[in-house]
Scaffold this motif. Structure first.
Motif, short mmCIF file in Angstrom:
data_model
loop_
_atom_site.label_atom_id
_atom_site.label_comp_id
_atom_site.label_asym_id
_atom_site.label_seq_id
_atom_site.Cartn_x
_atom_site.Cartn_y
_atom_site.Cartn_z
N LEU A 105 -70.98 -10.65 5.91
CA LEU A 105 -70.11 -11.71 5.36
C LEU A 105 -68.95 -11.10 4.59
O LEU A 105 -67.82 -11.60 4.64
CB LEU A 105 -70.91 -12.58 4.40
CG LEU A 105 -71.39 -13.91 4.89
CD1 LEU A 105 -71.97 -14.68 3.74
CD2 LEU A 105 -70.26 -14.67 5.50
N TYR A 106 -69.25 -10.02 3.88
CA TYR A 106 -68.19 -9.34 3.12
C TYR A 106 -67.12 -8.85 4.07
O TYR A 106 -65.92 -9.01 3.80
CB TYR A 106 -68.82 -8.19 2.34
CG TYR A 106 -67.81 -7.29 1.66
CD1 TYR A 106 -67.30 -7.63 0.42
CD2 TYR A 106 -67.38 -6.12 2.27
CE1 TYR A 106 -66.37 -6.82 -0.18
CE2 TYR A 106 -66.46 -5.31 1.67
CZ TYR A 106 -65.97 -5.66 0.44
OH TYR A 106 -65.03 -4.86 -0.16
N LEU A 123 -66.33 -10.05 6.92
CA LEU A 123 -65.57 -11.20 7.39
C LEU A 123 -64.60 -11.70 6.33
O LEU A 123 -63.46 -12.06 6.62
CB LEU A 123 -66.51 -12.33 7.79
CG LEU A 123 -67.28 -12.17 9.09
CD1 LEU A 123 -68.12 -13.39 9.33
CD2 LEU A 123 -66.33 -11.95 10.23
N ALA A 124 -65.08 -11.73 5.07
CA ALA A 124 -64.24 -12.24 3.98
C ALA A 124 -63.00 -11.36 3.84
O ALA A 124 -61.87 -11.86 3.71
CB ALA A 124 -65.04 -12.27 2.68
N VAL A 144 -64.11 -16.59 -0.88
CA VAL A 144 -62.96 -15.88 -0.32
C VAL A 144 -62.68 -16.35 1.10
O VAL A 144 -61.53 -16.63 1.46
CB VAL A 144 -63.21 -14.35 -0.36
CG1 VAL A 144 -62.12 -13.64 0.40
CG2 VAL A 144 -63.25 -13.87 -1.77
N ILE A 145 -63.74 -16.50 1.91
CA ILE A 145 -63.52 -16.90 3.31
C ILE A 145 -62.90 -18.29 3.36
O ILE A 145 -61.90 -18.53 4.03
CB ILE A 145 -64.84 -16.88 4.09
CG1 ILE A 145 -65.33 -15.46 4.25
CG2 ILE A 145 -64.66 -17.51 5.47
CD1 ILE A 145 -66.63 -15.34 4.97
N ALA A 185 -68.44 -14.28 -1.35
CA ALA A 185 -67.89 -14.12 0.00
C ALA A 185 -67.46 -15.46 0.57
O ALA A 185 -66.39 -15.59 1.19
CB ALA A 185 -68.92 -13.46 0.91
N GLY A 186 -68.28 -16.49 0.32
CA GLY A 186 -67.94 -17.82 0.83
C GLY A 186 -66.64 -18.32 0.24
O GLY A 186 -65.80 -18.88 0.95
#
Lengths: 354, 296
Positions: free
Chosen positions: A125-126, A128-129, B131-132, B128-129
């Protein structure tokens, strides 16, 4: 104790930054050689011949010197702070993704933890972020150039990047569901087990997921079937039309860093990472096994990089509407089907066979 | 009402007055120098009163191990102040920037700093969520719109406050109630650990009972159900014994689907309704047939 851990981390950061930057320089040489080979040309072959260096191995140095020494033009009409910031965003977002990538075996029993930030629960996830932040470099470069061609190029590229992020994320989820973790080293450890003697590599467990991931990874790195951001033959440059010298080079540095990250993620998620069937196991912690594992993952990553470059000189470029149709009408539905099917199978298997 | 609340009230009132004086009133006229000085002094006094209330937060990470050295603590503390200052500073720049493009970019800074703060309290998934979703998708869309609309932000109506009195009153009332809540509810920044010894089955059953209650079935023991619903989220950090940290994502999933099942399902239903509405709106309507040429 902590201070040594800190120093160790700083050394690791330096080593990784150095290695990746050096690799990027040589990737450009590799790409030129592969291009020449694919098109039946000779390619760079004489730089450094008088110094006795074979195969034009100092070509990257010459390229770098050219980038640095060229006149650095900053047009009067640009929005200067953002114009200067954009290449940095391109590089930094590409660099910080390496923080969670395991370059080899990790764990407390290892002498060296081949990962900058171990025990990050959300590794993938990191990545992807951080990858989703890369679009700022493109959109800011386009806007700050204050030039309609650059601006439209920036919008075009960022629309592409945002669209392909969705199948990219969705295609990974199947593998995450199967392995039961977002941690990259745990995903590798899952792939080391054998199912009736066949290694459980991600590409065998999630073939559709692999194809979707690899395709969207091409789009995310602006590699050739999807290199609309540049499309040098038709449009002559997109968002970076106004950039010269090293600032232009920084965009390309970022792009090649993305290629390395994507190759690492592909190998880790779908090709078992450091796993070589019937040779390596997670229990092996002696230093020679560690070296072997690092060598295995490095070779796999190199094969992936060469494959990516080979594709570049094989396939023709998409038209823009085809590119968008591919993402929204084919890849996202397929990724969703893959995700739902995987979730159903995992749920049933966990319920009835364990 | 204790001493700190009185101090907070005075600070809020001073800040509100100062902000009201500083705000550009109708038509964006240039105000006299004295107005700016007076407003600035009052707002500054309010800020000082607010700062007096602050105590440096305890930023040690959750289960402090025995050999936790001071260097790690120092780095964590430095990171906390860095991210906190970054979040506040970029938030101020977001509100005060004239150029909307810069505003959107400073907002990205706020999001990234907040994600850093989330990381410090071990909420990796949330970081992370955030930022995404925000930095990677929403603000980029904002930027698209702003850039295509070519807003310059120099129009008079953009610089004038239409209803400064009401705006200042509302925002500072909100600030005051926030401070009141913070003063009344004591506790640290750490997540509550009430559910540490609460097994998963119990929490699942509780979620189902809540759902049954809202569906009008099951025992109508309003008090009991509400009391259970208001209990703090079970710990994300511990599973039974306090020694073993729990995987972040697994803990989050467990909390969402055991403690907050109803909320998750409701959010899903709302999003689904929005999705259907979007399809309905985006669906191309059949073009009206070209009107037959009227008699000439």
């Amino acid at each position: 104790m902590t201070i040594w851990v800190l120093i160790g981390i700083l050394i690791k950061i330096l080593v990784i930054v150095g290695i990746t930057q050096g690799t990027v320089a040589y990737l450009i040489l590799v790409e030129r050689k592969i291009a020449a080979w694919a098109q039946d040309r000779i390619g760079p072959n004489r730089c450094g011949r008088t110094l006795g260096v074979p195969f034009a191995l100092i070509q990257p140095l010459a390229d770098g010197a050219k980038m640095l020494l060229k006149e650095d033009v900053i047009p009067k009409y640009v929005t200067k702070p953002l114009y200067l910031l954009a290449p940095w965003i391109a590089i930094v977002t590409a660099m910080i993704g390496f923080a969670v990538v395991p370059f080899g075996p990790t764990g407390p029993e290892q002498i060296i933890d081949f990962q900058l930030a171990p025990n990050v629960d959300i590794g993938i996830l990191y990545v992807l972020a951080v990858g989703s932040l890369a679009v700022y470099g493109v959109i800011l470069a386009g806007w700050a150039s204050n030039n309609k061609y650059s601006f439209i190029g920036g919008l075009r590229s960022s629309a592409q990047l945002i669209s392909y992020e969705i199948p990219l994320g969705l295609s990974i989820l199947g593998m995450v569901l199967i392995a039961g973790s977002l941690d990259l080293s745990k995903i590798i450890n899952w792939q080391t087990q054998k199912f009736y003697g066949i290694p459980c590599w991600g590409v065998l467990a999630q073939p559709l997921g692999f194809i979707l991931f690899f395709t969207s990874a091409f789009a995310e790195t602006n590699r050739l079937p999807f290199d609309l951001p540049e499309s040098e033959q038709e449009l002559v440059g997109g968002f970076h039309t106004e950039y010269s010298a090293m600032k232009f080079g920084m965009f390309f540095l970022g792009e090649y860093l993305h290629v390395i990250t994507v190759s690492f993620i592909t190998v880790i998620l779908f090709f078992g990472g450091w796993d070589f069937p019937y040779l390596t196991y997670p229990e092996q912690t002696a230093w020679y096994w560690t070296i072997l594992k690092v060598a295995v993952i490095t070779i796999k990553v190199m094969i992936a990089i060469i494959f990516i470059m080979w594709i570049r000189w094989t396939l023709p470029r998409f038209r823009y509407d085809q590119l968008m149709d591919l993402a929204w009408k084919s890849m996202i539905p397929l990724a969703l089907i893959n995700l739902v099917a995987t979730a159903a199978i995992v749920q049933l298997v966990r319920t009835y066979w364990s | 009402m204790n001493g700190s609340m009185i101090l907070a009230t005075i600070g809020v009132v001073l800040g509100a007055t100062g902000t009201y004086i500083l705000l550009p009133h109708s038509r964006g006229d240039v105000k006299s120098r004295n107005n700016y000085i007076l407003g600035g002094v009052l707002a500054g006094l309010g800020l000082i009163g607010f700062l007096l209330l602050l105590t440096p937060p305890d930023v040690s990470p959750n289960p402090a191990p025995a050999d936790f050295s001071s260097l790690g603590m120092m780095i964590t503390g430095a990171c906390f102040y860095l991210f906190a200052a970054g979040a506040i500073g970029t938030a101020v720049m977001t509100v005060t920037s004239r150029n909307p493009v810069y505003s959107a970019l400073w907002f990205t800074g706020v999001i990234v700093s907040t994600a850093g703060l989330f990381l410090l309290i071990d909420a990796q998934f949330l970081a992370a969520g955030t930022v995404i979703v925000y930095a990677g998708a929403i603000i980029v869309t904002f930027l698209f719109v702003i850039m295509l609309a070519q807003m310059e932000g120099k129009a008079v109506y953009d610089r004038a406050a239409k209803t400064p009195g009401r705006a200042v009153f509302t925002s500072f009332l909100l600030l005051w109630s926030l401070m009141y809540c913070l003063a009344v509810v004591p506790g640290s920044h750490r997540p509550p650990t009430a559910g540490a010894n609460d097994p998963l089955e119990d929490r699942l059953r509780r979620g189902r009972e809540l759902a049954e209650y809202y569906r009008g079935k099951g025992p109508i023991e309003t008090k009991l159900v509400l009391e259970r619903a208001l209990r703090p989220t079970s710990s994300l950090f511990f599973d039974g014994d306090h020694q073993k940290p729990k995987p972040n994502v697994a803990g989050l999933g467990e909390a969402l689907y055991a403690d907050h099942l109803l909320t998750v399902e409701m959010a899903g239903a709302i999003l689904f309704a929005a999705l259907i509405a979007a399809v309905l709106i985006a669906n191309p309507k059949p073009l009206r047939p070209v009107d037959a040429p009227t008699e000439a």
